[in-house]
Design a protein around this motif. Structure first.
Motif, mmCIF file in Angstrom:
data_model
loop_
_atom_site.group_PDB
_atom_site.id
_atom_site.type_symbol
_atom_site.label_atom_id
_atom_site.label_comp_id
_atom_site.label_asym_id
_atom_site.label_seq_id
_atom_site.Cartn_x
_atom_site.Cartn_y
_atom_site.Cartn_z
ATOM 1 N N GLU A 33 0.833 -1.209 0.000
ATOM 2 C CA GLU A 33 0.000 0.000 0.000
ATOM 3 C C GLU A 33 0.867 1.258 0.000
ATOM 4 O OE1 GLU A 33 -3.943 -0.497 2.429
ATOM 5 O OE2 GLU A 33 -2.347 -1.677 3.405
ATOM 6 N N LEU A 34 1.911 1.262 0.798
ATOM 7 C CA LEU A 34 2.827 2.406 0.823
ATOM 8 C C LEU A 34 3.522 2.575 -0.521
ATOM 9 C CD1 LEU A 34 4.555 2.135 4.314
ATOM 10 C CD2 LEU A 34 3.038 3.962 3.516
ATOM 11 N N TYR A 35 3.974 1.468 -1.093
ATOM 12 C CA TYR A 35 4.672 1.506 -2.378
ATOM 13 C C TYR A 35 3.741 2.020 -3.483
ATOM 14 C CZ TYR A 35 7.236 -0.106 -6.488
ATOM 15 O OH TYR A 35 7.879 -0.169 -7.695
ATOM 16 N N GLU A 36 2.523 1.497 -3.527
ATOM 17 C CA GLU A 36 1.572 1.911 -4.561
ATOM 18 C C GLU A 36 1.153 3.367 -4.408
ATOM 19 O OE1 GLU A 36 -1.395 -1.125 -4.160
ATOM 20 O OE2 GLU A 36 -0.343 -2.472 -5.531
ATOM 21 N N SER A 37 1.204 3.897 -3.208
ATOM 22 C CA SER A 37 0.858 5.301 -2.988
ATOM 23 C C SER A 37 2.029 6.230 -3.321
ATOM 24 C CB SER A 37 0.439 5.534 -1.529
ATOM 25 O OG SER A 37 1.575 5.493 -0.681
ATOM 26 N N GLU A 38 3.149 5.629 -3.683
ATOM 27 C CA GLU A 38 4.391 6.334 -4.015
ATOM 28 C C GLU A 38 5.032 6.999 -2.804
ATOM 29 O OE1 GLU A 38 3.737 8.762 -7.479
ATOM 30 O OE2 GLU A 38 3.216 7.026 -8.694
ATOM 31 N N ALA A 39 4.609 6.604 -1.615
ATOM 32 C CA ALA A 39 5.205 7.147 -0.389
ATOM 33 C C ALA A 39 6.640 6.667 -0.200
ATOM 34 C CB ALA A 39 4.361 6.751 0.823
ATOM 35 N N LEU A 40 7.011 5.571 -0.877
ATOM 36 C CA LEU A 40 8.364 5.028 -0.758
ATOM 37 C C LEU A 40 9.232 5.396 -1.957
ATOM 38 C CD1 LEU A 40 7.458 1.423 0.496
ATOM 39 C CD2 LEU A 40 8.076 3.427 1.853
ATOM 40 N N GLY A 41 8.716 6.249 -2.839
ATOM 41 C CA GLY A 41 9.445 6.579 -4.064
ATOM 42 C C GLY A 41 9.150 5.553 -5.143
ATOM 43 N N ASP A 42 9.883 5.617 -6.221
ATOM 44 C CA ASP A 42 9.584 4.717 -7.339
ATOM 45 C C ASP A 42 10.399 3.421 -7.294
ATOM 46 O OD1 ASP A 42 12.008 5.893 -7.931
ATOM 47 O OD2 ASP A 42 11.542 6.264 -10.041
ATOM 48 N N ARG A 43 11.347 3.310 -6.378
ATOM 49 C CA ARG A 43 12.169 2.105 -6.314
ATOM 50 C C ARG A 43 12.659 1.893 -4.881
ATOM 51 N NH1 ARG A 43 13.404 -2.187 -8.873
ATOM 52 N NH2 ARG A 43 15.528 -2.898 -8.877
ATOM 53 N N VAL A 44 12.547 0.671 -4.411
ATOM 54 C CA VAL A 44 13.063 0.291 -3.099
ATOM 55 C C VAL A 44 14.223 -0.672 -3.349
ATOM 56 C CG1 VAL A 44 12.543 -0.908 -0.939
ATOM 57 C CG2 VAL A 44 10.830 0.595 -1.985
ATOM 58 N N HIS A 45 15.392 -0.320 -2.841
ATOM 59 C CA HIS A 45 16.590 -1.137 -3.080
ATOM 60 C C HIS A 45 16.922 -2.059 -1.911
ATOM 61 C CE1 HIS A 45 17.651 1.156 -6.677
ATOM 62 N NE2 HIS A 45 17.212 2.200 -6.004
ATOM 63 N N LEU A 46 16.487 -1.677 -0.723
ATOM 64 C CA LEU A 46 16.826 -2.424 0.478
ATOM 65 C C LEU A 46 15.620 -2.447 1.412
ATOM 66 C CD1 LEU A 46 19.142 -3.710 2.250
ATOM 67 C CD2 LEU A 46 19.460 -1.417 3.176
ATOM 68 N N LEU A 47 15.363 -3.615 1.965
ATOM 69 C CA LEU A 47 14.260 -3.774 2.910
ATOM 70 C C LEU A 47 14.825 -4.457 4.156
ATOM 71 C CD1 LEU A 47 11.193 -3.597 3.400
ATOM 72 C CD2 LEU A 47 10.976 -5.768 2.199
ATOM 73 N N LYS A 48 14.683 -3.841 5.321
ATOM 74 C CA LYS A 48 15.129 -4.419 6.595
ATOM 75 C C LYS A 48 13.889 -4.767 7.406
ATOM 76 C CE LYS A 48 17.687 -5.193 10.342
ATOM 77 N NZ LYS A 48 17.065 -6.260 11.070
ATOM 78 N N ILE A 49 13.767 -6.035 7.762
ATOM 79 C CA ILE A 49 12.597 -6.491 8.500
ATOM 80 C C ILE A 49 13.034 -7.067 9.840
ATOM 81 C CG2 ILE A 49 10.547 -7.950 8.472
ATOM 82 C CD1 ILE A 49 10.913 -8.174 5.408
ATOM 83 N N ASP A 50 12.584 -6.445 10.908
ATOM 84 C CA ASP A 50 12.800 -6.919 12.270
ATOM 85 C C ASP A 50 11.474 -6.674 12.991
ATOM 86 O OD1 ASP A 50 13.479 -7.455 14.872
ATOM 87 O OD2 ASP A 50 15.266 -6.195 14.885
ATOM 88 N N ALA A 51 10.580 -7.646 12.885
ATOM 89 C CA ALA A 51 9.202 -7.455 13.339
ATOM 90 C C ALA A 51 8.822 -8.404 14.470
ATOM 91 C CB ALA A 51 8.259 -7.615 12.149
ATOM 92 N N GLN A 52 9.800 -8.894 15.208
ATOM 93 C CA GLN A 52 9.557 -9.725 16.388
ATOM 94 C C GLN A 52 8.587 -10.879 16.121
ATOM 95 O OE1 GLN A 52 11.623 -9.214 18.746
ATOM 96 N NE2 GLN A 52 12.342 -7.273 17.957
ATOM 97 N N GLY A 53 8.832 -11.614 15.036
ATOM 98 C CA GLY A 53 8.023 -12.783 14.709
ATOM 99 C C GLY A 53 6.993 -12.555 13.624
#
Length: 135
Positions: A33-53
């Motif tokens: 949803e964030l990506y489609e709204s362009e809130a993250l820009g047009d390209r994401v190169h790195l994703l860090k996930i630390d979501a406690q499970g």
């Protein structure tokens, strides 16, 4: 959202909080949803996930982003916390297996899913980098 007395141990799952002090309702939004709204820009190169499970839930909500951008993904692998959220280390890594190769940060020589999961089960938590396949 369950709040632990230790700031790093908050989680969406009460079973993942050892010292609960409070809980609250929070609004969530998927990365897609964030990506489609362009809130993250047009390209994401790195994703860090630390979501406690909840890492599997994060990946589920990032299918379009992962497919479109093919980012490098750093993620925490905590088998017990994943299981408490209804997933597991095998299922989590399988979501990326077709498009990414893996390496355990704590043991760079480990790249097979089975070896990485064995280390995570032994150490209780490890960090993994998922690098997109060429092409």
């Amino acid at each position: 959202f369950h709040i632990d007395s230790e700031a790093w141990a908050n989680s969406l799952c009460s079973d993942n909080v050892g010292n609960p002090v409070n809980h609250l309702e929070v609004e969530t939004i998927s990365l897609d949803e964030l990506y489609e709204s362009e809130a993250l820009g047009d390209r994401v190169h790195l994703l860090k996930i630390d979501a406690q499970g909840a890492e599997a839930l994060v990946l589920e909500g990032a299918k379009k982003l992962l497919s479109s951008c093919r980012p490098i993904v750093f993620l925490e692998l905590e088998p017990d916390r994943l299981r408490n959220m209804g997933s597991g280390p095998q299922e989590l890594l399988a979501r990326l297996e077709a498009t990414h190769r893996f390496q355990a940060i704590e043991a760079p020589q480990l790249s097979s899913i089975d070896d990485i999961i064995s280390l995570a089960e032994k150490d209780l938590v490890i960090n993994v980098v998922a690098i997109p396949h060429a092409g």
